[in-house]
Scaffold this motif. Structure first.
Motif, short mmCIF file in Angstrom:
data_model
loop_
_atom_site.label_atom_id
_atom_site.label_comp_id
_atom_site.label_asym_id
_atom_site.label_seq_id
_atom_site.Cartn_x
_atom_site.Cartn_y
_atom_site.Cartn_z
N ARG A 9 10.85 -0.82 -2.30
CA ARG A 9 9.61 -0.09 -2.60
C ARG A 9 9.15 -0.36 -4.03
N TYR A 10 10.10 -0.57 -4.95
CA TYR A 10 9.74 -0.89 -6.33
C TYR A 10 8.96 -2.20 -6.39
N VAL A 11 9.45 -3.21 -5.70
CA VAL A 11 8.77 -4.50 -5.68
C VAL A 11 7.42 -4.39 -4.99
N ALA A 12 7.37 -3.65 -3.88
CA ALA A 12 6.13 -3.54 -3.11
C ALA A 12 5.03 -2.83 -3.89
N ILE A 13 5.39 -1.84 -4.71
CA ILE A 13 4.38 -1.05 -5.41
C ILE A 13 4.08 -1.61 -6.79
N CYS A 14 5.11 -2.00 -7.52
CA CYS A 14 4.91 -2.48 -8.89
C CYS A 14 4.51 -3.95 -8.95
N LYS A 15 4.87 -4.73 -7.95
CA LYS A 15 4.51 -6.15 -7.92
C LYS A 15 3.98 -6.52 -6.54
N PRO A 16 2.88 -5.88 -6.11
CA PRO A 16 2.39 -6.08 -4.74
C PRO A 16 1.96 -7.51 -4.44
N LEU A 17 1.38 -8.19 -5.44
CA LEU A 17 0.91 -9.56 -5.20
C LEU A 17 2.06 -10.55 -5.05
N HIS A 18 3.22 -10.20 -5.57
CA HIS A 18 4.38 -11.10 -5.50
C HIS A 18 5.46 -10.59 -4.54
N TYR A 19 5.13 -9.53 -3.81
CA TYR A 19 6.16 -8.90 -2.96
C TYR A 19 6.76 -9.87 -1.97
N HIS A 20 5.91 -10.55 -1.21
CA HIS A 20 6.43 -11.43 -0.17
C HIS A 20 7.15 -12.65 -0.76
N SER A 21 6.64 -13.15 -1.88
CA SER A 21 7.30 -14.30 -2.49
C SER A 21 8.68 -13.92 -3.04
N ALA A 71 15.69 7.41 -10.73
CA ALA A 71 15.21 6.56 -11.82
C ALA A 71 14.26 5.48 -11.30
N SER A 72 14.56 4.93 -10.12
CA SER A 72 13.70 3.88 -9.55
C SER A 72 12.31 4.43 -9.25
N TYR A 73 12.24 5.57 -8.60
CA TYR A 73 10.94 6.12 -8.24
C TYR A 73 10.20 6.66 -9.45
N THR A 74 10.92 7.15 -10.45
CA THR A 74 10.27 7.56 -11.68
C THR A 74 9.64 6.37 -12.38
N THR A 75 10.37 5.26 -12.40
CA THR A 75 9.84 4.03 -13.00
C THR A 75 8.61 3.55 -12.26
N ILE A 76 8.65 3.64 -10.94
CA ILE A 76 7.49 3.22 -10.14
C ILE A 76 6.26 4.02 -10.53
N LEU A 77 6.38 5.34 -10.58
CA LEU A 77 5.22 6.18 -10.85
C LEU A 77 4.76 6.07 -12.31
N VAL A 78 5.70 5.85 -13.23
CA VAL A 78 5.32 5.72 -14.64
C VAL A 78 4.56 4.42 -14.89
N ARG A 79 4.95 3.36 -14.19
CA ARG A 79 4.32 2.05 -14.42
C ARG A 79 2.95 1.93 -13.79
N ILE A 80 2.61 2.82 -12.87
CA ILE A 80 1.29 2.77 -12.24
C ILE A 80 0.29 3.51 -13.12
N ARG A 81 -0.78 2.81 -13.51
CA ARG A 81 -1.77 3.38 -14.42
C ARG A 81 -2.97 3.95 -13.67
N SER A 82 -3.38 3.31 -12.63
CA SER A 82 -4.57 3.74 -11.90
C SER A 82 -4.27 5.00 -11.09
N PRO A 83 -5.10 6.06 -11.22
CA PRO A 83 -4.87 7.28 -10.44
C PRO A 83 -4.90 7.02 -8.93
N GLU A 84 -5.79 6.14 -8.50
CA GLU A 84 -5.89 5.85 -7.07
C GLU A 84 -4.63 5.15 -6.57
N THR A 133 3.30 6.34 -0.42
CA THR A 133 4.21 5.36 0.16
C THR A 133 5.66 5.77 -0.05
N CYS A 134 5.97 6.34 -1.21
CA CYS A 134 7.35 6.71 -1.53
C CYS A 134 7.74 8.08 -0.97
#
Length: 315
Positions: free
Chosen positions: A124-136, A222-235, A243-244
Motif C-alpha cells: 500500500r505504501y508503494v501504491a499510494i506514495c509512488k503510484p506511477l511506479h507501482y507496477h514497475s 509507522a508505515s501508514y503514518t508515513t503514507i498519510l504524512v507524505r501526501i500533500r493534496s487533500p483530495e 484505500t488504507c
C-alpha cells in the motif's frame, strides 16, 4: 520440587471450560457459531476463487489478499470445529497431543498472518506514495521473486515462532489440575497448569510472541503514518485514507487482542473468553466483508465469475 512432579502421573488430557454457561444454551450457541464459522469459510473461499480465476486481479495487492483469505480460513479452522463439537458434548476434553497440535497451528498461522499484514503495508505504501511506479517496482525481477517466495517466507517465520512456543510448553510438566479456562488450547491458559515455576518460560514466551506482535504493529502504524504524512493534496489524502481504511481496520482488530494477551506475563491476568472469540472466530469472518464491501474491482470480478458460471451451465 522437581522430584515431586516426577513422581506424579502426567496429564493425558485436558478439560476445556468452553463458552456455554449452561447445557440449555449449548444448542443455541452451536447454531450461532456454526453460522459464524461457515461465513468466513464461504467468504474466504470465494475471495480465493475470484482472485485466482480473474486475470484483472493478477496484481501483487490481490495476490496478498488471496493469501490473507487462505490464512484466515486456516486460522478459524484451528479452533472452530472443536468448539462446535464441544457444544454437542457433555464432556469437553482434548488429548494432550491434540492440545499441543492446536497450540502449534494457532501460533503458526497467526504469526504468518502478522507477517503478511506487514508485507501488505509495504504494498500500500508503494501504491499510494509512488503510484506511477507501482507496477514497475512490484513487477521487477526482485519483486516477482519475493512474491513467489512469499508463502514460504511467511510459513517459515510462522513455523519458527510456533516451534519456540510449542517446545517451551511441551517441556513443562503437567500433573494436574487439567482444567483449561478457555474453549481451546493456547499458551496462557495451558502454561498455568504446569507443576513447576514457569516464570522464566513465561518471559521467554512473552519476549517471543510479544516482540513479534508489538514490533509488527509498530511497523504497520509507522508505515501508514508515513503514507498519510507524505501526501500533500487533500483530495489524494482522502483517497489514500480510504484505500488504507480496510487494512487499518484489520490491523487494529487483529493486533490489539494479540498484544493484550501475549505481551505481558500470563500468570498475572486471565484471558477474557470474549477476546478469544474476537480474534479467533469473529475477525476471520469480518476480513472478507472489510476487503470486498467497498472494493469495486473485486465486485466486478465476482460478477464476471458469476456470469461466466451461468454461461457455462447454459451451454
Amino acid at each position: 520440587m522437581e522430584q515431586l512432579w516426577r513422581n506424579q502421573t502426567p496429564v493425558g488430557e485436558f478439560l476445556l471450560a468452553g463458552l456455554s454457561p449452561t447445557p440449555q444454551s449449548q444448542a443455541a450457541l452451536f447454531a450461532v457459531f456454526l453460522l459464524v464459522y461457515v461465513s468466513p469459510l464461504v467468504g474466504n473461499t470465494l475471495i480465493m476463487a475470484t482472485v485466482s480465476s480473474d486475470p484483472c486481479l493478477c496484481t501483487p495487492m490481490y495476490f496478498l489478499l488471496g493469501n490473507l483469505s487462505f490464512l484466515d480460513l486456516c486460522y478459524s479452522t484451528v479452533t472452530a470445529p472443536k468448539m462446535l463439537l464441544d457444544f454437542l458434548s457433555d464432556r469437553r476434553s482434548i488429548s494432550y497431543q491434540a492440545c499441543m497440535a492446536q497450540l502449534f497451528f494457532l501460533h503458526f498461522v497467526g504469526a504468518a498472518e502478522m507477517f503478511l499484514l506487514t508485507v501488505m503495508a509495504y504494498d500500500r505504501y508503494v501504491a499510494i506514495c509512488k503510484p506511477l511506479h507501482y507496477h514497475s517496482i512490484m513487477n521487477r525481477t526482485l519483486g516477482r521473486t519475493c512474491m513467489s517466495l512469499l508463502p514460504w517466507d511467511l510459513d517459515g517465520g510462522g513455523f519458527l515462532h510456533s516451534m519456540v512456543q510449542t517446545i517451551l510448553t511441551m517441556q513443562l510438566p503437567f500433573c494436574g489440575p487439567n482444567w483449561v479456562d478457555n474453549f481451546f488450547c493456547d499458551v496462557p491458559p495451558v502454561i498455568k497448569l504446569a507443576c513447576t515455576d514457569t516464570y522464566v518460560v513465561e518471559l521467554l514466551m512473552v519476549s517471543n510472541s510479544g516482540l513479534i506482535s508489538t514490533s509488527c504493529f509498530i511497523i504497520l502504524v509507522a508505515s501508514y503514518t508515513t503514507i498519510l504524512v507524505r501526501i500533500r493534496s487533500p483530495e489524494v489524502w482522502r483517497k489514500g485514507l480510504s484505500t488504507c481504511a480496510s487494512h487499518l481496520t484489520v490491523v487494529t482488530l487483529f493486533f490489539r487482542p494479540c498484544i493484550f494477551i501475549y505481551a505481558q506475563p500470563f500468570s498475572i491476568f486471565s484471558v477474557d473468553k470474549l477476546v478469544s472469540v474476537l480474534y479467533n472466530i469473529i475477525i476471520p469472518m469480518l476480513n472478507p466483508l472489510i476487503y470486498t464491501l467497498r472494493n469495486k474491482e473485486v465486485k466486478s470480478a465476482r460478477r464476471r465469475l458469476r456470469t461466466k458460471g451461468i454461461t457455462s451451465r447454459g451451454r
